[in-house]
Design a protein around this motif. Structure first.
Motif, PDB file in Angstrom:
ATOM      1  N   ILE A  13       0.854  -1.185   0.000  1.00 43.91           N
ATOM      2  CA  ILE A  13       0.000   0.000   0.000  1.00 43.91           C
ATOM      3  C   ILE A  13       0.886   1.230   0.000  1.00 43.91           C
ATOM      4  CG2 ILE A  13      -1.959  -1.077   1.181  1.00 43.91           C
ATOM      5  CD1 ILE A  13      -0.985   0.217   3.778  1.00 43.91           C
ATOM      6  N   THR A  14       0.338   2.365  -0.408  1.00 44.72           N
ATOM      7  CA  THR A  14       1.090   3.614  -0.325  1.00 44.72           C
ATOM      8  C   THR A  14       0.964   4.155   1.092  1.00 44.72           C
ATOM      9  OG1 THR A  14      -0.796   4.938  -1.015  1.00 44.72           O
ATOM     10  CG2 THR A  14       0.674   4.175  -2.750  1.00 44.72           C
ATOM     11  N   LYS A  16       0.452   7.035   2.067  1.00 44.90           N
ATOM     12  CA  LYS A  16      -0.538   8.109   2.170  1.00 44.90           C
ATOM     13  C   LYS A  16      -1.975   7.615   2.076  1.00 44.90           C
ATOM     14  CE  LYS A  16       2.462  11.734   0.489  1.00 44.90           C
ATOM     15  NZ  LYS A  16       2.654  12.790  -0.478  1.00 44.90           N
ATOM     16  N   SER A  17      -2.196   6.346   1.700  1.00 40.77           N
ATOM     17  CA  SER A  17      -3.566   5.847   1.591  1.00 40.77           C
ATOM     18  C   SER A  17      -4.182   5.713   2.984  1.00 40.77           C
ATOM     19  CB  SER A  17      -3.594   4.506   0.870  1.00 40.77           C
ATOM     20  OG  SER A  17      -2.852   3.542   1.587  1.00 40.77           O
ATOM     21  N   LEU A  18      -5.457   6.017   3.096  1.00 38.67           N
ATOM     22  CA  LEU A  18      -6.121   5.993   4.395  1.00 38.67           C
ATOM     23  C   LEU A  18      -6.414   4.579   4.872  1.00 38.67           C
ATOM     24  CD1 LEU A  18      -8.599   8.969   3.964  1.00 38.67           C
ATOM     25  CD2 LEU A  18      -6.436   8.934   5.178  1.00 38.67           C
ATOM     26  N   VAL A  19      -6.807   3.691   3.947  1.00 33.68           N
ATOM     27  CA  VAL A  19      -7.092   2.304   4.303  1.00 33.68           C
ATOM     28  C   VAL A  19      -6.421   1.377   3.300  1.00 33.68           C
ATOM     29  CG1 VAL A  19      -9.303   2.761   5.434  1.00 33.68           C
ATOM     30  CG2 VAL A  19      -9.247   2.287   3.008  1.00 33.68           C
ATOM     31  N   CYS A  20      -6.162   0.154   3.722  1.00 33.09           N
ATOM     32  CA  CYS A  20      -5.607  -0.863   2.830  1.00 33.09           C
ATOM     33  C   CYS A  20      -6.692  -1.274   1.844  1.00 33.09           C
ATOM     34  CB  CYS A  20      -5.133  -2.065   3.634  1.00 33.09           C
ATOM     35  SG  CYS A  20      -4.586  -3.454   2.613  1.00 33.09           S
ATOM     36  N   SER A  21      -6.359  -1.312   0.552  1.00 36.00           N
ATOM     37  CA  SER A  21      -7.359  -1.670  -0.450  1.00 36.00           C
ATOM     38  C   SER A  21      -7.699  -3.154  -0.413  1.00 36.00           C
ATOM     39  CB  SER A  21      -6.862  -1.286  -1.844  1.00 36.00           C
ATOM     40  OG  SER A  21      -5.637  -1.949  -2.108  1.00 36.00           O
ATOM     41  N   HIS A  22      -6.897  -3.967   0.258  1.00 36.61           N
ATOM     42  CA  HIS A  22      -7.165  -5.399   0.330  1.00 36.61           C
ATOM     43  C   HIS A  22      -7.969  -5.792   1.560  1.00 36.61           C
ATOM     44  CE1 HIS A  22      -6.118  -9.677   1.092  1.00 36.61           C
ATOM     45  NE2 HIS A  22      -6.411  -9.754  -0.203  1.00 36.61           N
ATOM     46  N   CYS A  23      -7.509  -5.401   2.755  1.00 35.66           N
ATOM     47  CA  CYS A  23      -8.180  -5.822   3.996  1.00 35.66           C
ATOM     48  C   CYS A  23      -9.064  -4.737   4.606  1.00 35.66           C
ATOM     49  CB  CYS A  23      -7.157  -6.299   5.016  1.00 35.66           C
ATOM     50  SG  CYS A  23      -6.058  -5.014   5.656  1.00 35.66           S
ATOM     51  N   GLN A  24      -9.023  -3.509   4.067  1.00 37.67           N
ATOM     52  CA  GLN A  24      -9.848  -2.375   4.522  1.00 37.67           C
ATOM     53  C   GLN A  24      -9.546  -1.921   5.942  1.00 37.67           C
ATOM     54  OE1 GLN A  24     -11.717  -0.848   2.217  1.00 37.67           O
ATOM     55  NE2 GLN A  24     -10.964  -2.410   0.820  1.00 37.67           N
ATOM     56  N   LYS A  25      -8.365  -2.221   6.456  1.00 35.37           N
ATOM     57  CA  LYS A  25      -7.964  -1.737   7.783  1.00 35.37           C
ATOM     58  C   LYS A  25      -7.332  -0.355   7.646  1.00 35.37           C
ATOM     59  CE  LYS A  25      -8.223  -5.801  10.150  1.00 35.37           C
ATOM     60  NZ  LYS A  25      -8.216  -6.290  11.456  1.00 35.37           N
ATOM     61  N   VAL A  26      -7.443   0.453   8.698  1.00 34.75           N
ATOM     62  CA  VAL A  26      -6.884   1.811   8.689  1.00 34.75           C
ATOM     63  C   VAL A  26      -5.372   1.724   8.661  1.00 34.75           C
ATOM     64  CG1 VAL A  26      -6.707   3.959   9.988  1.00 34.75           C
ATOM     65  CG2 VAL A  26      -8.867   2.740   9.910  1.00 34.75           C
ATOM     66  N   ASN A  27      -4.767   2.530   7.797  1.00 33.93           N
ATOM     67  CA  ASN A  27      -3.322   2.559   7.634  1.00 33.93           C
ATOM     68  C   ASN A  27      -2.690   3.222   8.859  1.00 33.93           C
ATOM     69  OD1 ASN A  27      -0.693   2.931   6.808  1.00 33.93           O
ATOM     70  ND2 ASN A  27      -1.213   3.795   4.826  1.00 33.93           N
ATOM     71  N   PRO A  28      -1.857   2.514   9.631  1.00 33.67           N
ATOM     72  CA  PRO A  28      -1.263   3.118  10.837  1.00 33.67           C
ATOM     73  C   PRO A  28      -0.264   4.222  10.523  1.00 33.67           C
ATOM     74  CG  PRO A  28      -0.329   0.959  10.450  1.00 33.67           C
ATOM     75  CD  PRO A  28      -1.443   1.138   9.451  1.00 33.67           C
ATOM     76  N   PHE A  29       0.292   4.249   9.309  1.00 33.32           N
ATOM     77  CA  PHE A  29       1.237   5.306   8.939  1.00 33.32           C
ATOM     78  C   PHE A  29       0.516   6.650   8.877  1.00 33.32           C
ATOM     79  CE2 PHE A  29       2.681   1.429   6.603  1.00 33.32           C
ATOM     80  CZ  PHE A  29       3.733   1.129   7.438  1.00 33.32           C
ATOM     81  N   VAL A  30      -0.715   6.670   8.422  1.00 35.67           N
ATOM     82  CA  VAL A  30      -1.493   7.899   8.330  1.00 35.67           C
ATOM     83  C   VAL A  30      -1.879   8.368   9.725  1.00 35.67           C
ATOM     84  CG1 VAL A  30      -3.623   8.939   7.473  1.00 35.67           C
ATOM     85  CG2 VAL A  30      -2.332   7.372   6.028  1.00 35.67           C
ATOM     86  N   LYS A  31      -2.262   7.452  10.594  1.00 38.20           N
ATOM     87  CA  LYS A  31      -2.622   7.823  11.961  1.00 38.20           C
ATOM     88  C   LYS A  31      -1.456   8.503  12.673  1.00 38.20           C
ATOM     89  CE  LYS A  31      -6.007   4.432  13.517  1.00 38.20           C
ATOM     90  NZ  LYS A  31      -6.159   3.312  14.452  1.00 38.20           N
ATOM     91  N   ALA A  32      -0.265   7.986  12.487  1.00 35.30           N
ATOM     92  CA  ALA A  32       0.899   8.555  13.166  1.00 35.30           C
ATOM     93  C   ALA A  32       1.148   9.987  12.715  1.00 35.30           C
ATOM     94  CB  ALA A  32       2.133   7.699  12.910  1.00 35.30           C
ATOM     95  N   SER A  33       1.038  10.242  11.442  1.00 35.76           N
ATOM     96  CA  SER A  33       1.312  11.596  10.978  1.00 35.76           C
ATOM     97  C   SER A  33       0.246  12.572  11.463  1.00 35.76           C
ATOM     98  CB  SER A  33       1.430  11.645   9.458  1.00 35.76           C
ATOM     99  OG  SER A  33       0.196  11.361   8.849  1.00 35.76           O
TER     100      SER A  33
END
Length: 56
Positions: A13-14, A16-33
């Motif tokens: 995943i990138t 900067k994406s908000l959610v994973c396109s496969h499992c639909q979980k929230v991207n923790p990298f975005v939360k940290a920023s």
């Protein structure tokens, strides 16, 4: 484009994406920023309030 593996499913995943396109979980990298930005705003606000308090 830079990609990282999703920590939940392992698909790429990138960061900067908000959610994973496969499992639909929230991207923790975005939360940290977002958390860092909120922390920075809080610190700047507290420093500004302290400086204003010191002036008056």
């Amino acid at each position: 484009m830079i990609t990282k593996p999703c920590p939940y499913c392992g698909k790429l995943i990138t960061p900067k994406s908000l959610v994973c396109s496969h499992c639909q979980k929230v991207n923790p990298f975005v939360k940290a920023s977002r958390r860092e930005k909120a922390k920075n705003v809080l610190v700047i606000t507290l420093v500004a309030a302290f400086l204003i308090w010191m002036i008056f």
